[in-house]
Scaffold this motif. Structure first.
Motif, PDB file in Angstrom:
ATOM      1  N   THR A 177     -38.581 -74.156  89.434  1.00  0.00           N
ATOM      2  CA  THR A 177     -39.043 -73.089  90.346  1.00  0.00           C
ATOM      3  C   THR A 177     -38.446 -71.728  89.975  1.00  0.00           C
ATOM      4  N   ASP A 178     -37.730 -71.665  88.850  1.00  0.00           N
ATOM      5  CA  ASP A 178     -36.972 -70.439  88.534  1.00  0.00           C
ATOM      6  C   ASP A 178     -37.567 -69.673  87.361  1.00  0.00           C
ATOM      7  N   MET A 179     -38.881 -69.847  87.115  1.00  0.00           N
ATOM      8  CA  MET A 179     -39.429 -69.295  85.868  1.00  0.00           C
ATOM      9  C   MET A 179     -40.396 -68.136  86.089  1.00  0.00           C
ATOM     10  N   ASN A 180     -40.321 -67.144  85.174  1.00  0.00           N
ATOM     11  CA  ASN A 180     -41.250 -66.013  85.215  1.00  0.00           C
ATOM     12  C   ASN A 180     -42.587 -66.438  84.574  1.00  0.00           C
ATOM     13  N   PRO A 181     -43.638 -65.606  84.713  1.00  0.00           N
ATOM     14  CA  PRO A 181     -44.962 -65.996  84.189  1.00  0.00           C
ATOM     15  C   PRO A 181     -44.961 -66.307  82.692  1.00  0.00           C
ATOM     16  N   GLU A 182     -44.133 -65.579  81.918  1.00  0.00           N
ATOM     17  CA  GLU A 182     -44.096 -65.811  80.471  1.00  0.00           C
ATOM     18  C   GLU A 182     -43.556 -67.214  80.159  1.00  0.00           C
ATOM     19  N   LYS A 183     -42.552 -67.643  80.925  1.00  0.00           N
ATOM     20  CA  LYS A 183     -42.005 -68.990  80.717  1.00  0.00           C
ATOM     21  C   LYS A 183     -43.005 -70.057  81.166  1.00  0.00           C
ATOM     22  N   LEU A 184     -43.683 -69.801  82.289  1.00  0.00           N
ATOM     23  CA  LEU A 184     -44.654 -70.773  82.809  1.00  0.00           C
ATOM     24  C   LEU A 184     -45.775 -71.050  81.817  1.00  0.00           C
ATOM     25  N   GLU A 185     -46.087 -70.027  81.011  1.00  0.00           N
ATOM     26  CA  GLU A 185     -47.130 -70.151  79.980  1.00  0.00           C
ATOM     27  C   GLU A 185     -46.851 -71.326  79.034  1.00  0.00           C
ATOM     28  N   PHE A 186     -45.560 -71.656  78.846  1.00  0.00           N
ATOM     29  CA  PHE A 186     -45.183 -72.697  77.880  1.00  0.00           C
ATOM     30  C   PHE A 186     -44.554 -73.920  78.557  1.00  0.00           C
ATOM     31  N   ILE A 214     -35.338 -77.638  79.090  1.00  0.00           N
ATOM     32  CA  ILE A 214     -36.766 -77.540  78.762  1.00  0.00           C
ATOM     33  C   ILE A 214     -37.512 -76.777  79.856  1.00  0.00           C
ATOM     34  N   LEU A 215     -38.435 -75.893  79.442  1.00  0.00           N
ATOM     35  CA  LEU A 215     -39.299 -75.216  80.415  1.00  0.00           C
ATOM     36  C   LEU A 215     -40.319 -76.249  80.901  1.00  0.00           C
ATOM     37  N   SER A 216     -40.149 -76.716  82.127  1.00  0.00           N
ATOM     38  CA  SER A 216     -41.044 -77.756  82.654  1.00  0.00           C
ATOM     39  C   SER A 216     -41.681 -77.292  83.955  1.00  0.00           C
ATOM     40  N   LYS A 217     -42.830 -77.886  84.256  1.00  0.00           N
ATOM     41  CA  LYS A 217     -43.635 -77.420  85.395  1.00  0.00           C
ATOM     42  C   LYS A 217     -42.962 -77.644  86.737  1.00  0.00           C
ATOM     43  N   ASP A 218     -41.954 -78.532  86.792  1.00  0.00           N
ATOM     44  CA  ASP A 218     -41.298 -78.803  88.081  1.00  0.00           C
ATOM     45  C   ASP A 218     -40.184 -77.800  88.399  1.00  0.00           C
TER      46      ASP A 218
END
Length: 330
Positions: A171-180, A165-169
């Motif tokens: 640290t390996d995510m690009n801005p597009e993933k952080l959006e969700f 799951i793309l979760s806020k904790d």
């Protein structure tokens, strides 16, 4: 527009970095795929499309090259460029050029997925605003699907990539993933328990029958990985209310050819200066509307790719949206 080929010509631009189902093959191996695409443009919308396979995978060089060749073309179809580079390339070209720029792997997939989902939800009598949707795959297609579903009214979307799951904790995510990103992490199995809809734009075999059985009542499964889906439809015939794939040998093929010819036909015909979300939404509802209430069933949620009404209906919807937004120049 009146006196040259610009009025009816689209550039199909790739760097060969994300060829469907095959990966980073480079420009020479991508050329036959782009030629096939050009044939689809001609067959379904009468558009002259030209394959342009660039021998570079440098973002700045690609942007500069497309800007330099743009005067010849009425629109640009970006194709098979890997994420996250594709997001920046598309965004920068849209900012600087006054012709439609359309990344088909993103928006074509999103439009047809939304069209199919609109009709699938009618069958199971659920609303887009209330269902829980799990999207597996957070590349170009996954992010674009999530964005368009949000625009269409979906409120509960959980996205997963190969790490869960793309979760806020994370640290390996690009801005597009952080959006969700959501608050709580976990695996795909955690995400899918109790969900109403699974949309897969990821990898073969990642979905199991037990995962589908853990979903809410009357689950909808779109396993769109190509050429091998996230789960073989035969395995879940008794478990899923509706199944769709990206393949032509099963019912409910989610195929971008339902979208891109009509999108460009409409954009070229009204000399649109760009392509917008309202055009995508109009196209999706137009595709969905071609399946009549009498025809609508679990094996028929989307028109056939050979249905000649599709490109015309999509083109009309795109023109209507362009005029409403004031971006049509004709």
């Amino acid at each position: 527009y009146n006196l040259t080929i610009k009025q009816n010509t689209v550039a199909i631009v790739t760097d060969g970095s994300a060829v469907l189902g095959l990966g980073n093959l480079g420009p020479e191996a991508a050329l036959p795929v782009m030629e096939g695409k050009a044939m689809l443009f001609k067959e379904f919308a009468g558009i002259d499309a030209f394959p342009i396979c660039l021998n570079t995978q440098d973002t700045e060089e690609i942007i500069r090259t497309v800007q330099n060749i743009a005067p010849v073309f009425g629109g640009v179809n970006l194709e098979d460029i890997s994420a996250p580079r594709c997001f920046e390339i598309e965004a920068r070209l849209r900012e600087t050029l006054d012709i439609p720029i359309f990344h088909d792997d993103q928006h074509g997939t999103a439009i047809v997925s939304l069209a199919a989902l609109i009709n699938a939800l009618k069958i199971v009598k659920k609303s887009l605003a209330k269902v829980c949707i799990v999207i597996n795959g957070a590349g170009a297609a996954g992010v674009a699907i999530a964005r368009l579903l949000r625009q269409a009214g979906a409120e509960n979307i959980i996205m997963c990539d190969s790490k869960g799951i793309l979760s806020k904790d994370r640290t390996d995510m690009n801005p597009e993933k952080l959006e969700f990103a959501v608050a709580k992490g976990g695996t795909l199995a955690d995400a899918i328990a109790g969900a109403d809809v699974f949309l897969g734009v990821s990898a073969p075999g990642v979905l199991t029958r037990s995962m589908v059985q853990s979903m809410a009542e009357n689950p909808i499964v779109f396993a769109m990985a190509n050429p091998i889906p996230e789960i073989q439809p035969e395995l879940i015939m008794e478990d899923a209310a509706i199944i769709a794939t990206g393949r032509s040998d099963y019912p409910n093929q989610i195929n971008n050819v339902l979208a891109f010819p009509g999108i460009f036909r409409g954009a070229l015909d009204c000399k649109a200066s760009t392509i917008t979300t309202s055009m995508y939404l109009g196209a999706a509802y137009a595709i969905a509307s071609l399946v009549s209430p009498e025809q609508l069933d679990k094996e028929h949620i989307i028109p056939s790719v050979f249905d000649e009404r599709v490109a015309i209906a999509v083109a009309d919807a795109v023109q209507l949206a362009a005029r409403a937004e004031g971006i049509a120049r004709d």
